[in-house]
Every structure is written in structure tokens, then in C-alpha cells.
Design a protein around this motif. Structure first.
Motif, PDB file in Angstrom:
ATOM      1  N   ARG A  28     -89.348 -12.744 -16.680  1.00  0.00           N
ATOM      2  CA  ARG A  28     -88.567 -11.517 -16.443  1.00  0.00           C
ATOM      3  C   ARG A  28     -89.478 -10.295 -16.532  1.00  0.00           C
ATOM      4  O   ARG A  28     -89.453  -9.412 -15.676  1.00  0.00           O
ATOM      5  CB  ARG A  28     -87.437 -11.436 -17.470  1.00  0.00           C
TER       6      ARG A  28
ATOM      7  N   GLN B 258     -91.156  -8.151 -13.213  1.00  0.00           N
ATOM      8  CA  GLN B 258     -90.870  -6.719 -13.189  1.00  0.00           C
ATOM      9  C   GLN B 258     -92.172  -5.916 -13.197  1.00  0.00           C
ATOM     10  O   GLN B 258     -92.288  -4.893 -12.518  1.00  0.00           O
ATOM     11  CB  GLN B 258     -90.009  -6.332 -14.391  1.00  0.00           C
TER      12      GLN B 258
ATOM     13  N   MET C 253     -92.860  -3.172 -10.315  1.00  0.00           N
ATOM     14  CA  MET C 253     -93.023  -1.751 -10.623  1.00  0.00           C
ATOM     15  C   MET C 253     -94.283  -1.177  -9.979  1.00  0.00           C
ATOM     16  O   MET C 253     -94.346   0.014  -9.688  1.00  0.00           O
ATOM     17  CB  MET C 253     -93.074  -1.548 -12.141  1.00  0.00           C
TER      18      MET C 253
END
Length: 328
Positions: free
Chosen positions: A263, A267, A271
Motif C-alpha cells: 500500500r 503510493q 505520488m
């Protein structure tokens, strides 16, 4: 046809040592293992003895063969504290940072007068952009170099994930490691399993349970915002209430921890606008298989799964350092 080896390669970690006789194409001709890890030894003599024990016969049979070692052997508790190379770091920078015990400042050179009782040691890599705490690796950089050597398509831009005790998520751009993030997933699992209240319900002889692992991954994926410190307690409460049999709890915890790593890692990539990069897994097949299952649950399967690439990486670094002919 007998293949003449080009290199003796070592992956010398904290608790174990693996040695390979490597062919010119990077194939492993022979492999040996030892439990004489860097953290179990102290002093130059102890490292020389461990080195001779695992690779002495090869050195005697193949006099003059270059020897490269990566891993914690180059740390503060290793044979020689080899300075980190800062990101961005590619094969050329790592090769320039090779050091060898017993040579004064340790600087590596194909033509220098050097101690015949020690290998060249590969430096680790430091990522420190000052906006966040620094991150370091030792050993994984060599596996990344090996992955790029074996699969050139990863060199332009990719994410190389190395599952393990300290998993590394590594961004590669222009054949160089430009940044990375460490997740202490494997060590955290071991600590929680062996030294916390969670492990009391987990039988040592429980069989692997794929369904429990997936349940843990899905819990991290779907409810990770609740926080890992809260969610890991479910590895006890589910057992206490009978919602999960005790035999399933260890795999549930494993899935939960790996799920949280994925997770965060996915991410981290998104980003930076790098979510479309090829994603490669590099490591032990059984562990990579777990990560592949977990990545499928996040609908982002790996594009490439590779076994240990350290031998190919050590060979590439030896060539970059001028210790081998380019065409060897």
C-alpha cells in the motif's frame, strides 16, 4: 564443454555467507554457503579464515581470479567499513567505490599492490535528499545492477522491489538508482511472531495457509487507513474470538504486513508520477511468489520476477572496475 570461471562472488550478509563461482555470462557454476555472517565475526583474521573456508579451494584452483563481495561485510560491523555511494548511483559509481581490506585506504585498483587474502568489497548506497530521514542499503544495490544487466529494458525507468528482512523499493532511471525506500517487513514479522503477545496463539508447526495470507493483504488494502498498530492486533483478537483458527494467524499477520508495505510502496510510486513504470520483483522464489499474490490483490502484478541476481551484478561491477576484460 568445461566453462572457465570469470569471478568468485560473495553475498556476505549479517548472519550468512553465500559464495559463487561465476561464468563469463553470469551463470553460477558452483555455489557454497556458510553461517559465518559478518555480525558473527570480529577482526581481520576471523574474516580471512571465513573467506578461505568458503572460497579457498576455488582460489587455489583458479589463481588470480578476481573476487568481489557485497552486503554487510562492508558495514561498520563487517570486514571493512566501505563508504556509501550517494544516489544517483550506477555501476560506474559503485565500481569506483570498491575497497579492499589490507590496502591502506582500501582503494581498489586492478594494478595496485593489494592483499591477496581479501576480496574487493562493494559499497552500499545512501539516499538522502534532506527532506526525509536518510535511507541506506548494502547488498541490494548489487542485485539491482544484476537485474539491469540481465534485463536491459529495466534500465531506462523502472521500479525494482527486493522483498526480504528489509524490503527495498528502488527507483531506477538512466541505469542508476535514483531513490529507494526501505520497509522492515520481514524483521517486523519475526519480532512480532517471536517476541510479542501475538505469537502466543501461533503454533510453530502450522501449515502455510494461502487464504489467511490473502485475508491479511485485503485487510491492509481495504482498511489500511486504520493504521498498522491497530490492525496487527487482529492477529490476536481474531484468534481469541475464534474468527480465525490459530493455525491461520501467522499467515494472516504476514499478509497484513506485506499488504501495508505494498500500500505504501505503490503510493510512493504514484505520488512521483511513476505508476506506469515496469515493476520487477527480485529475490527468493517463495518470497517473491507471496509478493506476486499480494500485488495481484492490489491489481498491480509484477511485470518481471527474478531469482537472486547478485552473481550477475558482481560480474557487471567487476567489468566496470576494470578487473575483467569487457568481453569476458
Amino acid at each position: 564443454m568445461v566453462t572457465t570461471p570469470a569471478l568468485i562472488g560473495l553475498d556476505w550478509g549479517s548472519t550468512s555467507l553465500r559464495a559463487w563461482l561465476v561464468a563469463p555470462d553470469g551463470a553460477v557454476l558452483e555455489e557454497r554457503k556458510s553461517d559465518q555472517g559478518a555480525s558473527t565475526l570480529s577482526g581481520h583474521g576471523a574474516f580471512v579464515a571465513a573467506f578461505d573456508d568458503v572460497a579457498g579451494a576455488w582460489r587455489a584452483a583458479h589463481a588470480g581470479l578476481p573476487v568481489l563481495a557485497c552486503g554487510m561485510v562492508g558495514s561498520t560491523h563487517g570486514w571493512l567499513d566501505v563508504p556509501y555511494v550517494r544516489c544517483p548511483a550506477g555501476a560506474a559509481a559503485l565500481a569506483a567505490g570498491l575497497r579492499r581490506p589490507g590496502t591502506g585506504d582500501g582503494a581498489a585498483s586492478a594494478s595496485s599492490s593489494i592483499s591477496a587474502s581479501a576480496p574487493y568489497i562493494v559499497p552500499g548506497v545512501l539516499f538522502d535528499d534532506t527532506s526525509l530521514p536518510p535511507d541506506v542499503m548494502r547488498g541490494e544495490e548489487t542485485q539491482v545492477v544484476g537485474a539491469l544487466h540481465l534485463h536491459g529494458t529495466l534500465g531506462a525507468s523502472s521500479c525494482v522491489v527486493l522483498p526480504g528482512t528489509h524490503s527495498k523499493w528502488t527507483q531506477v532511471c538512466g541505469e542508476r538508482i535514483v531513490r529507494f525506500a526501505t520497509h522492515m517487513t520481514g524483521e517486523l514479522y519475526a519480532v512480532l511472531r517471536q517476541h510479542s503477545v501475538l505469537g502466543r496463539l501461533m503454533p510453530d508447526d502450522a501449515p502455510v495457509d494461502p487464504d489467511a495470507f490473502v485475508q491479511g493483504v485485503d485487510a491492509a488494502r481495504d482498511h489500511g487507513e486504520l493504521g498498522l498498530p491497530h490492525q496487527i492486533f487482529a492477529a490476536r483478537s481474531l484468534g481469541v474470538t475464534g474468527r480465525l483458527p490459530h493455525e491461520m494467524l501467522a499467515d494472516y499477520l504476514s499478509g497484513l504486513l506485506i499488504g501495508h508495505e505494498l500500500r505504501a510502496g505503490l503510493q510512493w510510486r504514484a505520488m512521483a508520477g511513476l505508476g506506469s513504470q515496469p515493476l520487477a520483483l527480485v529475490g527468493a522464489p517463495n518470497l517473491c511468489a507471496r509478493y506476486q499474490v499480494a500485488l495481484h490483490r492490489f491489481e498491480r502484478p509484477a511485470d518481471l520476477v527474478l531469482d537472486n541476481t547478485a552473481p550477475a551484478g558482481l560480474l557487471a561491477l567487476a567489468r566496470a572496475a576494470g578487473l575483467l576484460p569487457i568481453d569476458t
